[in-house]
Design an enzyme around this catalytic site. Sequence first.
Site, mmCIF file in Angstrom:
data_model
loop_
_atom_site.group_PDB
_atom_site.id
_atom_site.type_symbol
_atom_site.label_atom_id
_atom_site.label_comp_id
_atom_site.label_asym_id
_atom_site.label_seq_id
_atom_site.Cartn_x
_atom_site.Cartn_y
_atom_site.Cartn_z
ATOM 1 N N CYS A 74 -11.186 -29.943 -38.724
ATOM 2 C CA CYS A 74 -12.609 -30.217 -38.974
ATOM 3 C C CYS A 74 -13.323 -29.001 -39.551
ATOM 4 O O CYS A 74 -14.017 -29.090 -40.549
ATOM 5 C CB CYS A 74 -13.282 -30.663 -37.681
ATOM 6 S SG CYS A 74 -15.047 -30.900 -37.886
ATOM 7 N N CYS A 100 -14.092 -31.802 -42.080
ATOM 8 C CA CYS A 100 -15.507 -32.221 -42.039
ATOM 9 C C CYS A 100 -16.484 -31.183 -42.561
ATOM 10 O O CYS A 100 -17.354 -31.509 -43.374
ATOM 11 C CB CYS A 100 -15.938 -32.541 -40.606
ATOM 12 S SG CYS A 100 -14.666 -33.193 -39.550
ATOM 13 N N LYS A 110 -15.992 -30.005 -46.264
ATOM 14 C CA LYS A 110 -16.260 -31.237 -47.039
ATOM 15 C C LYS A 110 -17.759 -31.502 -47.153
ATOM 16 O O LYS A 110 -18.282 -31.744 -48.235
ATOM 17 C CB LYS A 110 -15.524 -32.399 -46.385
ATOM 18 C CG LYS A 110 -15.704 -33.777 -46.977
ATOM 19 C CD LYS A 110 -16.891 -34.552 -46.488
ATOM 20 C CE LYS A 110 -17.057 -34.656 -45.006
ATOM 21 N NZ LYS A 110 -16.118 -35.548 -44.334
ATOM 22 N N TYR A 163 -11.517 -42.823 -46.236
ATOM 23 C CA TYR A 163 -12.587 -41.833 -46.084
ATOM 24 C C TYR A 163 -12.456 -40.697 -47.107
ATOM 25 O O TYR A 163 -13.395 -40.384 -47.825
ATOM 26 C CB TYR A 163 -12.485 -41.162 -44.718
ATOM 27 C CG TYR A 163 -12.990 -41.917 -43.524
ATOM 28 C CD1 TYR A 163 -14.227 -41.636 -42.980
ATOM 29 C CD2 TYR A 163 -12.201 -42.881 -42.895
ATOM 30 C CE1 TYR A 163 -14.687 -42.285 -41.849
ATOM 31 C CE2 TYR A 163 -12.653 -43.537 -41.761
ATOM 32 C CZ TYR A 163 -13.899 -43.229 -41.238
ATOM 33 O OH TYR A 163 -14.348 -43.872 -40.118
ATOM 34 N N GLU A 221 -14.869 -39.796 -50.293
ATOM 35 C CA GLU A 221 -15.699 -38.599 -50.181
ATOM 36 C C GLU A 221 -15.425 -37.623 -51.332
ATOM 37 O O GLU A 221 -16.361 -37.096 -51.954
ATOM 38 C CB GLU A 221 -15.451 -37.925 -48.827
ATOM 39 C CG GLU A 221 -15.947 -38.796 -47.680
ATOM 40 C CD GLU A 221 -15.760 -38.215 -46.292
ATOM 41 O OE1 GLU A 221 -16.420 -38.694 -45.370
ATOM 42 O OE2 GLU A 221 -14.954 -37.298 -46.116
ATOM 43 N N HIS A 237 -42.676 -45.796 -41.376
ATOM 44 C CA HIS A 237 -42.957 -46.193 -42.758
ATOM 45 C C HIS A 237 -43.424 -45.003 -43.582
ATOM 46 O O HIS A 237 -44.203 -44.199 -43.076
ATOM 47 C CB HIS A 237 -44.041 -47.277 -42.751
ATOM 48 C CG HIS A 237 -44.257 -47.884 -44.096
ATOM 49 N ND1 HIS A 237 -43.318 -48.700 -44.686
ATOM 50 C CD2 HIS A 237 -45.290 -47.777 -44.967
ATOM 51 C CE1 HIS A 237 -43.780 -49.071 -45.873
ATOM 52 N NE2 HIS A 237 -44.959 -48.528 -46.064
ATOM 53 N N GLU A 275 -36.412 -48.210 -41.578
ATOM 54 C CA GLU A 275 -37.277 -49.222 -40.949
ATOM 55 C C GLU A 275 -36.783 -50.642 -41.221
ATOM 56 O O GLU A 275 -37.100 -51.569 -40.475
ATOM 57 C CB GLU A 275 -38.732 -49.072 -41.398
ATOM 58 C CG GLU A 275 -38.973 -49.385 -42.864
ATOM 59 C CD GLU A 275 -40.439 -49.249 -43.261
ATOM 60 O OE1 GLU A 275 -41.304 -49.744 -42.532
ATOM 61 O OE2 GLU A 275 -40.717 -48.618 -44.306
HETATM 62 P P1 NDP Z 1 -7.321 -43.404 -44.468
HETATM 63 O O1 NDP Z 1 -6.278 -43.971 -43.587
HETATM 64 O O2 NDP Z 1 -8.747 -43.583 -44.143
HETATM 65 O O3 NDP Z 1 -7.087 -43.916 -45.945
HETATM 66 C C1 NDP Z 1 -5.852 -43.790 -46.587
HETATM 67 C C2 NDP Z 1 -5.947 -44.536 -47.893
HETATM 68 O O4 NDP Z 1 -4.781 -44.290 -48.670
HETATM 69 C C3 NDP Z 1 -6.037 -46.043 -47.688
HETATM 70 O O5 NDP Z 1 -6.897 -46.544 -48.675
HETATM 71 C C4 NDP Z 1 -4.598 -46.494 -47.899
HETATM 72 O O6 NDP Z 1 -4.504 -47.787 -48.405
HETATM 73 C C5 NDP Z 1 -4.145 -45.526 -48.968
HETATM 74 N N1 NDP Z 1 -2.699 -45.296 -48.944
HETATM 75 C C6 NDP Z 1 -1.925 -45.016 -47.877
HETATM 76 N N2 NDP Z 1 -0.656 -44.819 -48.243
HETATM 77 C C7 NDP Z 1 -0.621 -44.985 -49.593
HETATM 78 C C8 NDP Z 1 0.414 -44.919 -50.557
HETATM 79 N N3 NDP Z 1 1.653 -44.631 -50.214
HETATM 80 N N4 NDP Z 1 0.085 -45.138 -51.837
HETATM 81 C C9 NDP Z 1 -1.184 -45.429 -52.188
HETATM 82 N N5 NDP Z 1 -2.198 -45.496 -51.318
HETATM 83 C C10 NDP Z 1 -1.923 -45.279 -50.037
HETATM 84 O O7 NDP Z 1 -6.914 -41.876 -44.583
HETATM 85 P P2 NDP Z 1 -7.678 -40.604 -45.127
HETATM 86 O O8 NDP Z 1 -6.565 -39.737 -45.596
HETATM 87 O O9 NDP Z 1 -8.779 -40.941 -46.056
HETATM 88 O O10 NDP Z 1 -8.321 -40.011 -43.811
HETATM 89 C C11 NDP Z 1 -7.560 -39.877 -42.618
HETATM 90 C C12 NDP Z 1 -8.405 -40.124 -41.419
HETATM 91 O O11 NDP Z 1 -9.204 -38.976 -41.185
HETATM 92 C C13 NDP Z 1 -9.418 -41.257 -41.549
HETATM 93 O O12 NDP Z 1 -8.871 -42.501 -41.276
HETATM 94 C C14 NDP Z 1 -10.459 -40.855 -40.554
HETATM 95 O O13 NDP Z 1 -10.051 -41.277 -39.292
HETATM 96 C C15 NDP Z 1 -10.448 -39.347 -40.656
HETATM 97 N N6 NDP Z 1 -11.541 -38.862 -41.525
HETATM 98 C C16 NDP Z 1 -12.816 -39.055 -41.136
HETATM 99 C C17 NDP Z 1 -13.857 -38.632 -41.925
HETATM 100 C C18 NDP Z 1 -15.256 -38.858 -41.499
HETATM 101 O O14 NDP Z 1 -15.475 -39.126 -40.313
HETATM 102 N N7 NDP Z 1 -16.232 -38.800 -42.388
HETATM 103 C C19 NDP Z 1 -13.632 -37.938 -43.194
HETATM 104 C C20 NDP Z 1 -12.239 -37.813 -43.516
HETATM 105 C C21 NDP Z 1 -11.248 -38.250 -42.700
HETATM 106 P P3 NDP Z 1 -4.445 -49.094 -47.459
HETATM 107 O O15 NDP Z 1 -5.852 -49.346 -47.039
HETATM 108 O O16 NDP Z 1 -3.902 -50.129 -48.359
HETATM 109 O O17 NDP Z 1 -3.541 -48.765 -46.330
#
Ligand code: NDP
Length: 455
Positions: free
Chosen positions: A43, A48, A51, A177, A181, A435, A440
């Site tokens: 983080c 976080c 980012k 996510y 982002e 407002h 709101e």
């Molecule tokens: P996520 O699991 O959120 O997203 C991964 C994405 O990559 C999905 O869209 C998935 O598709 C796709 N994917 C997975 N494997 C492949 C592949 N082999 N080829 C192509 N696409 C693929 O992971 P992130 O890496 O974005 O983030 C990890 C975690 O970290 C999040 O889930 C969250 O819990 C946390 N996080 C939280 C944040 C916040 O609170 N603001 C910010 C960043 C991270 P599909 O949907 O089809 O599986």
Amino acid sequence: MSQYDFDLFVIGGGSGGVRAGRIAAGHGARVAVAEEYRYGGTCVIRGCVPKKLLVYGSAFGHYFEDAAAFGWTAPPASFDWPTMIAAKDREIGRLETIYRGLFENAGAKTFDGRATLKDAHTVVINDRAVTADKILIATGGHPVKPAVPGAELMITSNEAFHLKAMPKRIIIIGGGYIACEFAGIFNGFGAGVTQLYRGEQILRGFDHDIRGHLAGELVKSGIDLRLKTDVARLEKQGNALLVHLTDGNTMEADAVMAATGRQPNTNGLGLEAVGVKTDAEGAVVVNEYSRSSVENIYAVGDVTNRMNLTPVAIREGHAFADTVFGKKPRSMDHANVPAAVFSQPPVGTIGLSEDDARKQYGEIDVYRTTFRPLKATVSGGEGRVMMKLVVDARSDRVVGAHMVGDDAGEIIQGLAIAIKAGATKADFDATVGVHPTAAEEFVTLREKVREPVKA
Ligand code: NDP
């Protein structure tokens, strides 16, 4: 006197580990922690916090565009990536010192190095064996790349924070996510961004209206979002990368970023030998008190792959320390955890999506609005806000709130208190709006968009 060197040994100095160690020390435990990289964990060091600083930085690109309509004459804006990165690094350095200090001020001992388990009570750091009554695994996770030819040429979020220069053209793979982002970050800074998602719609698991609305907003903001498209392979082409897509097209880019999920950091920790069970993803399997299959070994945070959010890891760590060292057994409540995606515009969400609520409650009422924010009436911006409430029709309880629009994360935090406390739609209706704000609208939603549906 205990037969062990420490009452608690924490492996990993990230959010979950630091909170657990600090609270345990406050309960009188003799605590040590080992961190192999930098205190603060994902983080603070490469997640976080950096980012969000980049999100702030990149948002200026849009503010400059809006300013003229409000009467400002600004010189043509230009952006210097090394200045942004240096400013971000200074802040991360400061926070890292604070995190290490949190431990040391609590009277805990810090070890700099990689810790592995030798047996259920012995940890080895840089060839030094240390014993502890309880061990907490809080080693977090790491980004994974898709298994395609040329994947070694891709960067992940880890490297994106330290690029020497900003890529002029970047392809971001993923619809979660991190992909959403970083697409916003690079787009705001002026890069040409293509976001590829293999599925039908980004943000799988989120409310369907939110997913569709955000996708539309990302496109309006200038991101080339391509659904049902993935990278098949990539290769070097001079200083650039040639990317072959699954739809047969090719693209050139200066960087390709995999934002394709994260995996728990359990490899090489010595867990198998000690008998700590992991699941198919490599996550430590724990019970509601974060206890692993080995009685004195616990795990919190991303390494357990329960809900990979910093505040959740912190709560899990705190609950663990209170349970084991504070004689106050309690578990982390993983229900109704609010979250935000810091895309541009951001998403805020708490509770159930419409589809999940329908499955769980059968009869639900849905309230939804989309509108042009006040600022856009002057700036001419095309962006629209979406807000949605999902209500259990029988009890009138609001079981889900979702938003896409400026400050969604800030707004949803307030709503999360109400929803956690069991607020009904009538409570929302009885609340006076502030407002003029976007927020709101959450207390003035009157029209049901769909009649209750029988399960
Ligand atoms: P996520 O699991 O959120 O997203 C991964 C994405 O990559 C999905 O869209 C998935 O598709 C796709 N994917 C997975 N494997 C492949 C592949 N082999 N080829 C192509 N696409 C693929 O992971 P992130 O890496 O974005 O983030 C990890 C975690 O970290 C999040 O889930 C969250 O819990 C946390 N996080 C939280 C944040 C916040 O609170 N603001 C910010 C960043 C991270 P599909 O949907 O089809 O599986």
